[in-house]
Design an enzyme around this catalytic site. Structure first.
Site, PDB file in Angstrom:
ATOM      1  N   GLU A 195     -30.909  57.905  31.876  1.00 20.04           N
ATOM      2  CA  GLU A 195     -31.660  59.050  32.430  1.00 20.04           C
ATOM      3  C   GLU A 195     -33.151  58.750  32.406  1.00 20.04           C
ATOM      4  O   GLU A 195     -33.680  58.261  31.416  1.00 20.04           O
ATOM      5  CB  GLU A 195     -31.380  60.310  31.607  1.00 20.04           C
ATOM      6  CG  GLU A 195     -32.047  61.560  32.181  1.00 20.04           C
ATOM      7  CD  GLU A 195     -31.879  62.784  31.287  1.00 20.04           C
ATOM      8  OE1 GLU A 195     -30.731  63.158  30.986  1.00 20.04           O
ATOM      9  OE2 GLU A 195     -32.924  63.346  30.890  1.00 20.04           O
ATOM     10  N   GLU A 204     -28.742  62.785  24.295  1.00 18.35           N
ATOM     11  CA  GLU A 204     -30.019  62.629  23.593  1.00 18.35           C
ATOM     12  C   GLU A 204     -29.976  63.281  22.209  1.00 18.35           C
ATOM     13  O   GLU A 204     -30.329  64.460  22.062  1.00 18.35           O
ATOM     14  CB  GLU A 204     -31.164  63.252  24.401  1.00 18.35           C
ATOM     15  CG  GLU A 204     -31.499  62.492  25.658  1.00 18.35           C
ATOM     16  CD  GLU A 204     -32.686  63.082  26.418  1.00 18.35           C
ATOM     17  OE1 GLU A 204     -33.183  64.162  26.030  1.00 18.35           O
ATOM     18  OE2 GLU A 204     -33.096  62.449  27.411  1.00 18.35           O
TER      19      GLU A 204
HETATM   20  C1  IDC Z   1     -33.726  69.784  31.863  1.00 15.94           C
HETATM   21  C2  IDC Z   1     -33.541  70.297  33.269  1.00 15.94           C
HETATM   22  C3  IDC Z   1     -33.938  71.751  33.336  1.00 15.94           C
HETATM   23  C4  IDC Z   1     -33.148  72.501  32.290  1.00 15.94           C
HETATM   24  C5  IDC Z   1     -33.362  71.889  30.920  1.00 15.94           C
HETATM   25  C6  IDC Z   1     -32.571  72.544  29.807  1.00 15.94           C
HETATM   26  O1  IDC Z   1     -34.305  69.507  34.156  1.00 15.94           O
HETATM   27  O2  IDC Z   1     -33.691  72.260  34.633  1.00 15.94           O
HETATM   28  O3  IDC Z   1     -33.571  73.844  32.283  1.00 15.94           O
HETATM   29  O4  IDC Z   1     -32.985  70.535  30.954  1.00 15.94           O
HETATM   30  O5  IDC Z   1     -31.237  72.512  30.056  1.00 15.94           O
HETATM   31  C7  IDC Z   1     -33.991  65.531  29.085  1.00 15.94           C
HETATM   32  C8  IDC Z   1     -32.614  66.041  29.129  1.00 15.94           C
HETATM   33  C9  IDC Z   1     -32.371  66.858  30.374  1.00 15.94           C
HETATM   34  C10 IDC Z   1     -33.569  67.720  30.712  1.00 15.94           C
HETATM   35  C11 IDC Z   1     -34.725  66.788  31.053  1.00 15.94           C
HETATM   36  C12 IDC Z   1     -36.007  67.501  31.446  1.00 15.94           C
HETATM   37  O6  IDC Z   1     -31.643  65.034  28.997  1.00 15.94           O
HETATM   38  O7  IDC Z   1     -31.235  67.658  30.157  1.00 15.94           O
HETATM   39  O8  IDC Z   1     -33.248  68.489  31.834  1.00 15.94           O
HETATM   40  N1  IDC Z   1     -34.973  65.909  29.923  1.00 15.94           N
HETATM   41  O9  IDC Z   1     -36.455  68.305  30.410  1.00 15.94           O
HETATM   42  N2  IDC Z   1     -34.486  64.672  28.231  1.00 15.94           N
HETATM   43  C13 IDC Z   1     -35.801  64.505  28.469  1.00 15.94           C
HETATM   44  C14 IDC Z   1     -36.129  65.295  29.557  1.00 15.94           C
END
Ligand code: IDC
Length: 481
Positions: A283, A196
């Site tokens: 995702e 992303e």
């Molecule tokens: C989130 C995980 C969370 C973690 C965070 C930071 O769910 O446990 O603490 O990342 O590392 C994304 C990202 C994905 C995110 C998710 C939710 O690709 O890594 O995971 N998210 O925030 N994009 C939109 C949402």
């Protein structure tokens, strides 16, 4: 028997009032659709090739994948839809990368893809202090377990906190050079080169990064499908569509979190695919974009309905037991394989319903009300009892009028009644969350649309008006699970 009576009754009604029944809508793709042989680039064609009588396309049936027009296709050119799950960060939660669990993903969950998320920049990430040798071995093992389990595997360079994939491009070049060499013989691998891009990162910057990474992969693996992220947390597929990469085996990612991203982003997906862009939802979550918060089932089901209609592949975030709504397991669940319904979070139960999860049917989840967010229904198997809910001032109840089995598929006939607790209305619509994959077999005295695991019912031409305090009845439908 009641079914037979019902049909007689419909016929009588149709003759008596010369009313036509609502046209039936195609059954939910997760319940199984025939394989389409149409042109791969036809974005309007029904989602197909993904779920056949034999099950979803897998490496052993579809072989090495490639891109044709806007579609992912099999070695022989059949449209393929991948549906599965993503790991959380491999550095922090490596325990779900195992042969027994990946076997379960294929056999019990009904997935045909698993995504291996390798965070680049967070604490302990690949470029920020993580044990690179160990992480690369985990990726190689993951691809190997996936191959043995008959799953496709996405190697995800999980750019997030670093915002611009160019921030660690030297690490990325070295990583993809080594991985594509090691995995060159694998026909189940898909490379996702930047999860992303976000912040101020433009498509020009992402494109420039891709133009350096892709040749490095191509040197070892000329044909693998490569997915490129798009700006704004992989939402700007329109920007990619305006200036796509020349490589024919590239797809572009769109990510959504259903409670945050609604119709406007769905429209972007539809427009991009209609314009011929190959899009992969590598995702998504059904809560908000933080990965937490309330689940929006209606939006989630609308997303699934759209992706299934377009034949777009999708991967659900995330395989973890963290205390967050996007975790697929219950907080703290200590298992790393051998999961059953009780181990799944609300999102996990929803996903199992969407995937048709054969391994979870036998136990008859039926965990209605159990810890579910927002009172949303959670059963994975065919619901066994009455369904009820409200839509604004309308309180509806769908009671089971009859149930039987066709082949091995349970069928239920429901009788729906709607009571108006507010002011008089001249039309109505209710959304019935079925909570399991189904196909609509029949429906009367309403207009029916199946959207993922939700059945939307609107009034027919003659029964839209309900006075204040009034009720409409004699609405019914048959679902097959
Ligand atoms: C989130 C995980 C969370 C973690 C965070 C930071 O769910 O446990 O603490 O990342 O590392 C994304 C990202 C994905 C995110 C998710 C939710 O690709 O890594 O995971 N998210 O925030 N994009 C939109 C949402």
């Amino acid at each position: 028997m009641a079914k037979k009576h019902r049909r007689t009754w419909i016929a009588a009604l149709a003759v008596a009032s010369a009313l036509s029944l609502a046209p039936l809508v195609a059954c939910s793709p997760s319940a199984g659709q025939p394989t389409a042989k149409g042109p791969a680039a036809d974005a309007g064609a029904p989602a197909a090739g993904e779920t056949t009588a034999e099950g979803p396309a897998t490496p052993s049936t579809a072989g090495a994948l490639r891109v044709e027009g806007s579609r992912l296709v099999s070695e022989t050119g059949e449209p393929v839809q991948l549906r599965g799950v993503s790991t959380h960060g491999l550095a922090w939660l490596p325990q779900y990368v195992s042969q027994p669990f990946f076997d379960e993903l294929r056999q019990d969950w009904g997935a045909n893809v698993v995504r291996l998320a390798l965070y680049t920049a967070e604490s302990g990430g690949y470029c920020t202090g993580g044990d690179q040798a160990q992480l690369k071995q985990l990726v190689r093992d993951g691809v190997d377990y996936a191959a043995k389990a008959d799953l496709y595997a996405i190697v995800d360079w999980h750019v997030l906190a670093d915002q611009d994939p160019n921030a660690f491009i030297d690490d990325a070049l070295a990583f993809f050079a080594e991985m594509s060499l090691d995995l060159a013989d694998r026909s189940n691998v898909i490379y996702e080169i930047c999860n992303e891009p976000n912040g101020a990162t433009s498509w020009e910057q992402v494109r420039a990064y891709a133009e350096r990474i892709i040749p490095v992969i191509r040197a070892n693996d000329p044909d693998a499908v490569i997915v490129v992220g798009t700006p704004t947390w992989s939402q700007r597929v329109d920007e990619a569509a305006a200036d796509p990469l020349p490589d024919p085996n590239v797809m572009y990612s769109l990510h959504f979190y259903a409670a945050t991203h609604q119709q406007d982003l769905r429209d972007k997906l539809e427009a991009a695919v209609a314009g011929g862009l190959p899009v992969f939802v590598t995702e998504f979550g059904i809560c908000d974009a933080s990965g937490n918060g309330a689940i929006d089932y209606a939006s989630a089901d609308a997303w699934v309905a759209l992706m299934d209609r377009l034949g777009v592949s999708y991967v659900c975030w995330n395989l973890s037991n963290k205390d967050e709504a996007s975790a697929l397991f219950q907080p703290g669940c200590a298992k790393a394989s051998g999961f059953d319904e009780a181990d799944l979070s609300a999102e996990g139960r929803w996903l199992a319903g969407v995937l048709g999860a054969p391994g979870f049917d036998a136990g008859g989840a039926g965990s209605e009300g159990e810890g579910a967010d927002d009172g949303a229904p959670a059963p994975i198997a065919a619901p066994s009892g009455e369904l009820s809910g409200t839509s604004g001032s309308l309180a509806w109840t769908a009671s089971v009028a009859n149930s039987w089995t066709e082949g091995t598929s349970p069928c239920r006939q429901y009788a729906l009644s709607i009571r108006n607790q507010g002011d008089a209305v001249s039309s109505w619509e209710v959304k019935v969350p079925i909570g399991a994959a189904f196909s609509l077999q029949d429906g009367w005295n309403g207009e029916y649309a199946a959207e993922g695991a939700v059945l939307r019912i609107a009034n027919a031409g003659y029964n839209g008006a309900i006075p204040a305090g009034g009720e409409v009845r004699d609405i019914g439908f048959i679902l097959r699970f």
